[in-house]
Design an enzyme around this catalytic site. Structure first.
Site, PDB file in Angstrom:
ATOM      1  N   LYS A  65       0.811  -1.227   0.000  1.00 48.37           N
ATOM      2  CA  LYS A  65       0.000   0.000   0.000  1.00 48.37           C
ATOM      3  C   LYS A  65       0.847   1.281   0.000  1.00 48.37           C
ATOM      4  O   LYS A  65       0.424   2.298  -0.535  1.00 48.37           O
ATOM      5  CB  LYS A  65      -0.982  -0.005   1.179  1.00 48.37           C
ATOM      6  CG  LYS A  65      -2.078  -1.057   1.026  1.00 48.37           C
ATOM      7  CD  LYS A  65      -3.091  -1.006   2.148  1.00 48.37           C
ATOM      8  CE  LYS A  65      -4.074  -2.146   2.041  1.00 48.37           C
ATOM      9  NZ  LYS A  65      -5.123  -2.092   3.071  1.00 48.37           N
ATOM     10  N   ASP A 101     -10.310   2.123   2.327  1.00 47.37           N
ATOM     11  CA  ASP A 101     -10.435   1.340   3.564  1.00 47.37           C
ATOM     12  C   ASP A 101     -11.300   2.047   4.616  1.00 47.37           C
ATOM     13  O   ASP A 101     -12.202   1.453   5.198  1.00 47.37           O
ATOM     14  CB  ASP A 101      -9.046   1.064   4.167  1.00 47.37           C
ATOM     15  CG  ASP A 101      -8.293  -0.004   3.395  1.00 47.37           C
ATOM     16  OD1 ASP A 101      -8.945  -0.862   2.774  1.00 47.37           O
ATOM     17  OD2 ASP A 101      -7.053   0.019   3.416  1.00 47.37           O
ATOM     18  N   GLY A 126      -3.955   0.475  18.384  1.00 46.42           N
ATOM     19  CA  GLY A 126      -2.969   0.412  17.299  1.00 46.42           C
ATOM     20  C   GLY A 126      -2.735   1.786  16.709  1.00 46.42           C
ATOM     21  O   GLY A 126      -3.640   2.634  16.715  1.00 46.42           O
ATOM     22  N   GLY A 128      -0.606   1.998  13.650  1.00 45.93           N
ATOM     23  CA  GLY A 128       0.157   1.712  12.435  1.00 45.93           C
ATOM     24  C   GLY A 128      -0.590   2.213  11.205  1.00 45.93           C
ATOM     25  O   GLY A 128      -1.456   3.102  11.282  1.00 45.93           O
ATOM     26  N   LEU A 213     -10.749  -5.119  12.709  1.00 44.13           N
ATOM     27  CA  LEU A 213     -10.559  -4.924  11.266  1.00 44.13           C
ATOM     28  C   LEU A 213     -10.237  -6.243  10.564  1.00 44.13           C
ATOM     29  O   LEU A 213     -10.393  -6.358   9.356  1.00 44.13           O
ATOM     30  CB  LEU A 213      -9.429  -3.921  10.982  1.00 44.13           C
ATOM     31  CG  LEU A 213      -9.577  -2.496  11.516  1.00 44.13           C
ATOM     32  CD1 LEU A 213      -8.488  -1.600  10.940  1.00 44.13           C
ATOM     33  CD2 LEU A 213     -10.938  -1.894  11.202  1.00 44.13           C
TER      34      LEU A 213
HETATM   35  P1  ATR Z   1      -0.870  -2.215   9.810  1.00 45.63           P
HETATM   36  O1  ATR Z   1      -0.570  -1.688   8.440  1.00 45.63           O
HETATM   37  O2  ATR Z   1      -1.661  -3.482   9.842  1.00 45.63           O
HETATM   38  O3  ATR Z   1      -1.426  -1.173  10.702  1.00 45.63           O
HETATM   39  P2  ATR Z   1       1.648  -1.816  11.102  1.00 45.63           P
HETATM   40  O4  ATR Z   1       1.757  -0.464  10.494  1.00 45.63           O
HETATM   41  O5  ATR Z   1       2.867  -2.705  11.153  1.00 45.63           O
HETATM   42  O6  ATR Z   1       0.555  -2.691  10.379  1.00 45.63           O
HETATM   43  O7  ATR Z   1       1.061  -1.634  12.582  1.00 45.63           O
HETATM   44  C1  ATR Z   1       0.788  -2.722  13.421  1.00 45.63           C
HETATM   45  C2  ATR Z   1       0.137  -2.186  14.688  1.00 45.63           C
HETATM   46  O8  ATR Z   1      -0.276  -3.290  15.516  1.00 45.63           O
HETATM   47  C3  ATR Z   1       1.066  -1.335  15.534  1.00 45.63           C
HETATM   48  O9  ATR Z   1       0.288  -0.326  16.140  1.00 45.63           O
HETATM   49  C4  ATR Z   1       1.575  -2.357  16.563  1.00 45.63           C
HETATM   50  O10 ATR Z   1       1.996  -1.780  17.785  1.00 45.63           O
HETATM   51  P3  ATR Z   1       3.521  -1.197  17.943  1.00 45.63           P
HETATM   52  O11 ATR Z   1       3.526   0.096  17.178  1.00 45.63           O
HETATM   53  O12 ATR Z   1       3.663  -0.992  19.401  1.00 45.63           O
HETATM   54  O13 ATR Z   1       4.418  -2.235  17.362  1.00 45.63           O
HETATM   55  C5  ATR Z   1       0.320  -3.147  16.805  1.00 45.63           C
HETATM   56  N1  ATR Z   1       0.554  -4.498  17.378  1.00 45.63           N
HETATM   57  C6  ATR Z   1       1.041  -5.585  16.741  1.00 45.63           C
HETATM   58  N2  ATR Z   1       1.062  -6.654  17.566  1.00 45.63           N
HETATM   59  C7  ATR Z   1       0.590  -6.232  18.784  1.00 45.63           C
HETATM   60  C8  ATR Z   1       0.349  -6.853  20.053  1.00 45.63           C
HETATM   61  N3  ATR Z   1       0.619  -8.160  20.248  1.00 45.63           N
HETATM   62  N4  ATR Z   1      -0.185  -6.102  21.048  1.00 45.63           N
HETATM   63  C9  ATR Z   1      -0.465  -4.801  20.840  1.00 45.63           C
HETATM   64  N5  ATR Z   1      -0.255  -4.159  19.671  1.00 45.63           N
HETATM   65  C10 ATR Z   1       0.258  -4.854  18.650  1.00 45.63           C
END
Ligand code: ATR
Length: 267
Positions: A65, A101, A126, A128, A213
């Site tokens: 993306k 989205d 989250g 991200g 999601l």
């Molecule tokens: P996406 O495009 O799916 O948003 P991303 O940009 O890699 O993927 O973001 C993943 C998100 O999930 C982040 O907010 C991550 O938290 P961190 O920034 O602290 O890494 C969150 N995340 C992933 N696994 C997690 C977990 N086990 N518990 C809490 N947050 C999690």
């Protein structure tokens, strides 16, 4: 005959061809819709080949993306603010990037599930790419407040600050959420992919609408919501169908009926 596809890696699991072919049948549009695997470092050459073959547009899923955002030579406001692109329309020499989205999520919440976001308190887990993609469409619905909470708190702070010009946003660290009274909780972390649940206090789910999601299985977040007395629980399948419908309309100018397709998929 429109020529479409979805690019991703992996891509085998994608439901997009099924969804778009259903839309085409319903609306009488003639389309071809392929799922195409692009090498992780070969997004641009893969989509360029597809464009050279006469493509009218394509969808983009994980992990491309951001590459699609860079590749587009024109961006819609949604895409610009989301910082990522999941739909591209080819129009002469224009490569127009859109992000459907967030609109898909809003349509699922408001039309299919039947909840209004106006004046609500919304907690997003989250910070991200997924969160960045849904924040602007959510804030356009004029919620009372959007609270962003993330394991790495600095990211939540940054997003809350960047989006404060569109509405009332704030951030809180995951382990500090205890007594918040929220109407809607959206799990936009990728934790469900690893079969995990972000570590937050139980009481928060009480009487809230809980939306993941993710789709395709009962996620740990959905189980957590059930155990902790959520008012309503949903996965992201409706968002998937609605974001596809928004893309279909962006390409063809025709609005498909999402209800039938969503019901077929649920069955
Ligand atoms: P996406 O495009 O799916 O948003 P991303 O940009 O890699 O993927 O973001 C993943 C998100 O999930 C982040 O907010 C991550 O938290 P961190 O920034 O602290 O890494 C969150 N995340 C992933 N696994 C997690 C977990 N086990 N518990 C809490 N947050 C999690």
């Amino acid at each position: 005959m429109y020529k479409f596809a979805v690019f991703g890696n992996p891509i085998n699991h994608s439901l997009s061809p099924y969804i778009h072919n259903q839309f085409a049948q319903q609306t009488g549009c003639e389309i071809s819709y392929d799922k195409l695997l692009a090498p992780v470092n070969g997004f641009v050459s893969s989509v360029q080949t597809f464009i050279n073959q006469g493509a009218n547009g394509f969808n983009i899923t994980v992990p491309f993306k951001l590459d699609a955002f860079e590749f587009a030579n024109e961006l819609t406001l949604n895409a610009k603010i989301a910082g990522s692109v999941n739909t591209i329309k080819i129009k002469a020499d224009k490569i127009i990037g859109e992000n459907t989205d967030g609109t898909g999520l809003i349509k699922d919440l408001t039309h299919n599930i039947g909840i209004k976001l106006k004046n609500k308190i919304i907690l997003i887990l989250g910070a991200g790419g997924a969160t960045q993609g849904i924040l602007f469409p959510i804030l356009k619905q004029e919620p009372n407040q959007v609270i962003i909470s993330n394991r790495a708190q600095s990211k939540a702070v940054r997003l809350a600050k960047n989006f404060s010009k569109f509405g009332n946003t704030c951030s809180i660290s995951l382990n500090k959420i205890k007594h918040e009274s929220v109407d809607i909780i959206i799990n936009a972390t990728s934790a469900s992919l690893d079969g995990r649940m972000p570590n937050i206090a139980f009481s928060v789910a009480n009487n809230a609408v809980c939306y993941d999601l993710m789709y395709g299985r009962q996620t740990p977040f959905m189980n957590w919501a059930k155990t902790n007395h959520a008012k309503m629980i949903s996965d992201g399948l409706g968002m998937l169908v609605e974001q596809a419908a928004t893309a279909f309309e962006f390409w063809t100018g025709t609005k498909p009926d999402t209800n039938k397709v969503l019901n077929n998929l649920r069955r």
